[in-house]
Design a protein around this motif. Structure first.
Motif, PDB file in Angstrom:
ATOM      1  N   LEU A 407       0.822  -1.173   0.124  1.00  9.32           N
ATOM      2  CA  LEU A 407      -0.106   0.228   0.016  1.00  9.32           C
ATOM      3  C   LEU A 407       0.843   1.170  -0.059  1.00  9.32           C
ATOM      4  N   GLU A 408       0.469   2.177  -0.960  1.00  7.04           N
ATOM      5  CA  GLU A 408       1.496   3.563  -0.989  1.00  7.04           C
ATOM      6  C   GLU A 408       0.169   4.472  -0.572  1.00  7.04           C
ATOM      7  N   LEU A 409       0.519   5.156   0.791  1.00  9.79           N
ATOM      8  CA  LEU A 409      -0.222   6.081   1.016  1.00  9.79           C
ATOM      9  C   LEU A 409      -0.008   7.444   0.645  1.00  9.79           C
ATOM     10  N   VAL A 410      -1.000   7.853   0.051  1.00 10.27           N
ATOM     11  CA  VAL A 410      -1.089   9.113  -0.759  1.00 10.27           C
ATOM     12  C   VAL A 410      -1.929  10.123   0.161  1.00 10.27           C
ATOM     13  N   ASP A 411      -1.191  11.508   0.342  1.00  6.61           N
ATOM     14  CA  ASP A 411      -1.745  12.487   1.245  1.00  6.61           C
ATOM     15  C   ASP A 411      -2.676  13.300   0.831  1.00  6.61           C
ATOM     16  N   GLY A 610       1.711  -5.198  -9.643  1.00  6.09           N
ATOM     17  CA  GLY A 610       0.696  -4.241  -9.464  1.00  6.09           C
ATOM     18  C   GLY A 610       0.921  -3.115  -8.494  1.00  6.09           C
ATOM     19  N   ARG A 611       0.450  -2.128  -8.605  1.00  6.39           N
ATOM     20  CA  ARG A 611       0.536  -1.077  -7.691  1.00  6.39           C
ATOM     21  C   ARG A 611      -0.769  -0.534  -6.939  1.00  6.39           C
ATOM     22  N   VAL A 612      -0.512  -0.202  -5.824  1.00  9.88           N
ATOM     23  CA  VAL A 612      -1.913   0.350  -4.916  1.00  9.88           C
ATOM     24  C   VAL A 612      -1.552   1.626  -4.310  1.00  9.88           C
ATOM     25  N   LEU A 613      -2.465   2.512  -4.794  1.00  8.61           N
ATOM     26  CA  LEU A 613      -2.395   3.854  -4.252  1.00  8.61           C
ATOM     27  C   LEU A 613      -3.619   4.179  -3.124  1.00  8.61           C
ATOM     28  N   VAL A 614      -3.311   4.456  -2.002  1.00 13.63           N
ATOM     29  CA  VAL A 614      -4.168   4.645  -1.051  1.00 13.63           C
ATOM     30  C   VAL A 614      -4.379   6.179  -0.593  1.00 13.63           C
ATOM     31  N   GLN A 615      -5.361   6.963  -1.217  1.00 17.14           N
ATOM     32  CA  GLN A 615      -5.718   8.176  -0.557  1.00 17.14           C
ATOM     33  C   GLN A 615      -6.115   8.367   0.867  1.00 17.14           C
TER      34      GLN A 615
END
Length: 751
Positions: A407-411, A610-615
């Motif tokens: 999970l990549e957390l996106v501010d 895969g890539r996962v962006l979590v806003q």
């Protein structure tokens, strides 16, 4: 007709009893006594026989629970039964499961038995398989056609029958435009033969059981399968804890192959109806034996056919949603619960059972293994595995070459959003599409926006029947309460100040779909939520389009996140991860983490990573950061320690009494009185159970009714059940008609 508490001592077969103790589908937790009349069933009066009985002004189908010569009431006051419907009883194991369910969940036995039966059996239909006709050629095709020179339609029909070596059923023939009269004419000329077979029929069990070879297993899968085969002859609870895409289903398939090889049946539970067609297709492709389904999308007769095929042993594999746990099996061999953590296994009204927990109890009673599978196990199952009560089997590697995406957390703070998406995320979507991948945009809010607000005075569109906000929908334009389904037209001006500056607040699936269609006009956008899939087969049609692999955008709620294999998805975007971080329910963080990991698991399941962006508005939240950096297991074990310190499940057991009434004072008075007598009884009995409340429910007013709660908490399950049974009995005798009440054992939510 009079009521009787009934007990196990009265159970047993009897040729000429004077009293039958019958369970009837009513909320009352008691049996009713009737006089048997007419000839006894072939096997005598015994538990499990269905009977038709007078009840008030109606006639109901009940089930005999016991027979004796005694009643608490004079025998001449007992009404006679109207008829007995069966000569043989319903399966004993099925009866045991229903009795256990009613006792454990403090529910009426009659209502439980009614719930566990297919609809036609509740209505008195005979307990037998429906049949269909199969037609086969009785001579050579050339000989038959030479005798039909002057009957061209019959020549065409005989040619159709000849195409099917195993024969063809009547419905397939009539679908081609032929008539039953034409079939009868061929039969009269002895050119075809007719046989009857059960509607749910298939090839007999014979080697080889599989229609295609099994896949090769990696070392972890082989180790898990070997461990499962060790316990095929006993109760053997196992937790198969595998990352998304690790091949849990292949382990299920090969385990079932071993079970079938011993001549036994398998029951597979899946959480959602949307997963059933996918699972059915894979199982039917693998096995050469009948595979039947049980779920709410079937007609009553289709459910009865599958239920009867399982009961008789003609269906070796049964796949279904939570209610399928009540399916009788002639030769049970294994129960598998896929996605065991999923909240859909818990029934939230009426008979509030948990199918996973009943599956464990059933497997123990029948001395068969049970396998619980999940990438994100429930804390209850993890605690059992850590204590050694369940065998813990791990699959840490994906079947593909790639590790699960982190999970990549996106501010989100201070960023301009379009349809809930910020510019860096939109750029990532553009790059994924340019690389000919598919993008899943996950937003767990259907509709256009969570609500509508006035920018001038701050008015918010609220439901007049509930303590909730109305959701804005655009197709057609309307405001909808997702709790009571109340609808209202979208206003042109603010009802409070008259301003025309009304703005959608937040984003739902419709708004995100509209934004993506504008940003990427040449890319197909598929929206998958409850609104877009209401039409039968709509969900399957959308999935078929998606699996073609064309670069596309998928906008979906959690119904798309559970268990679906989407091999072409290379990017997953979570629009807002904050909904469950700070909710009042103690399970909210666990459930949010499970959902995030399940959604993330849709990315990179095939050749490409895969890539996962979590806003998120809270990128520094310690729990969210732990989940992103260390994965679900690390967070789950931390939550387990917090639950232990707070004396919450799975380290303590709960029961929740819910009260609702049209008047707030009536609901409060009823819950308050129940709390007082409950506490007094607990003190008198010195029972180690705490009674907490009453308190308003998290949503106190819903559908113009007020909801109040009372909670029982105990370290020992036996003590909690003793207190729950007493409270249910007291409420049954003392609650007024103004107040509805229910008792939820092991509640999954406090709302």
């Amino acid at each position: 007709m009079v009521d009787s508490q009934g007990d196990a001592a009265r159970d047993g077969a009897s040729a000429n009893p004077r009293v039958l103790h019958v369970a009837i589908p009513t909320p009352l937790r008691r049996l009713f006594d009737y006089r048997p009349v007419g000839p006894a069933p072939a096997q005598g009066w015994q538990p499990g026989l269905r009977v038709k009985v007078p009840f008030g002004r109606r006639q109901l189908v009940g089930i005999v629970v016991g027979a004796s010569d005694e009643s608490d009431w004079p025998l001449d006051q007992l009404k006679p039964i109207a008829a007995h419907l069966d000569d043989a009883p319903l399966p004993e194991d099925w009866q045991w499961l229903c009795r256990f369910t009613a006792r454990y969940y403090q529910h009426s036995l009659g209502d439980t038995l009614h719930h566990a039966l297919p609809g036609p059996l509740r209505q008195g239909r005979p307990l037998e398989a429906r049949t269909r006709e199969r037609w086969e050629l009785a001579t050579t095709l050339d000989s038959a056609q030479s005798r039909l020179a002057r009957a061209p339609r019959q020549r065409e029909l005989i040619a159709l029958v000849a195409q099917h070596r195993q024969g063809v059923v009547t419905s397939a023939i009539t679908a081609q435009g032929f008539t039953r009269a034409q079939l009868q004419a061929l039969l009269d000329k002895q050119l075809v033969t007719r046989t009857e077979e059960p509607v749910t029929a298939g090839e007999p069990w014979q080697a080889p059981l599989t229609a295609e070879p099994s896949l090769s297993l990696n070392r972890e899968q082989s180790t898990a399968l070997a461990a499962l085969h060790e316990g095929l002859d006993r109760f053997h609870p196992c937790l198969l804890h595998g990352v998304t895409g690790s091949g849990k289903t292949e382990v299920y398939l090969q385990l079932i192959e071993g079970v079938l090889g011993h001549g036994r049946q398998a029951l597979v539970l899946v959480p959602e109806i949307g997963l059933t067609p996918q699972t059915l297709a894979r199982f039917r492709k693998r096995f050469r034996v009948p595979v039947v389904a049980l779920h709410s999308g079937l007609t009553d007769l289709e459910r009865l056919d599958a239920w009867e095929a399982a009961r008789s042993g003609r269906a070796p594999i049964v796949i279904g949603t939570r209610s399928a746990i009540f399916t009788p099996l002639a030769r049970p061999g294994v129960i598998i619960v896929d996605e065991e953590h999923d909240g859909s296994f818990k029934q939230q009204d009426g008979l509030r059972y948990h199918a996973r927990d009943l599956a464990i109890a059933r497997a123990h009673h029948e001395s068969i293994p049970i396998l619980l599978g999940s990438a994100t196990p429930s804390l209850e199952s993890l605690a059992q595995a850590r204590s050694g009560r369940y065998r813990h089997l791990r699959l840490t590697q994906r079947a593909s070459r790639h590790a699960p995406a982190k999970l990549e957390l996106v501010d989100l703070r201070g960023r301009l959003r379009q349809g809930g998406l910020i510019p860096p995320v939109i750029d990532a979507i553009r790059q994924a599409l340019a690389a000919e991948g598919q993008v899943l945009v996950f937003i767990n809010r259907r509709g256009f926006a969570p609500t509508l607000g006035c920018h001038e005075c701050g008015w918010i569109a609220e439901c007049r029947h509930c303590d909730s906000r109305m959701t804005l929908h655009r197709h057609p334009p309307r405001l909808v309460c997702h709790h009571c389904e109340h609808q209202a037209p979208q206003p042109d001006a603010c009802p409070a100040c008259g301003s025309a500056d009304l703005r959608p607040l937040g984003a739902g699936t419709e708004r995100t779909e509209e934004t993506l269609s504008t940003l990427f006009p040449d890319t197909p956008v598929y929206r998958i939520d409850r609104d877009s899939t209401r039409r039968k087969e709509a969900f399957d049609a959308l999935l078929t389009d998606i699996r073609r692999g064309t670069p596309s955008l998928l906008v979906g709620t959690q119904m798309l996140a559970k268990g679906h294999h989407l091999p072409h998805v290379t990017l997953v975007v979570v629009v807002n991860a904050d909904a469950g971080l700070y909710a009042s329910d103690f399970r909210a963080l666990e459930q949010s983490a499970q959902l995030l990991i399940q959604v993330a698991g849709r990315a990179g399941r095939a050749e490409r990573p895969g890539r996962v962006l979590v806003q998120t508005l809270h990128p520094d939240d310690p729990n969210l950061r732990l989940l992103a950096d260390s994965g679900y297991d690390a967070l789950a074990y931390q939550l387990l320690e917090e639950r232990r310190l707070a004396a919450l499940p799975p380290f303590r057991h709960l029961a929740l009494a819910r009260f609702e009434a049209a008047s707030e004072s009536d609901a409060n008075d009823a819950a308050g009185a129940a709390g007082e007598v409950m506490r007094a009884w607990l003190v008198e009995r010195e029972l180690p159970v705490h009674c907490l409340g009453p308190v308003p429910a998290p949503m106190e007013r819903r559908q113009n009714r007020y909801h109040i709660q009372l909670m029982l908490s105990g370290e020992r399950r036996s003590a909690l059940h003793e207190a729950s049974a007493w409270l249910a009995g007291w409420l049954e005798s003392n609650a007024t008609r103004k107040v509805r009440w229910s008792l939820d054992i092991d509640p999954m939510t406090l709302s």
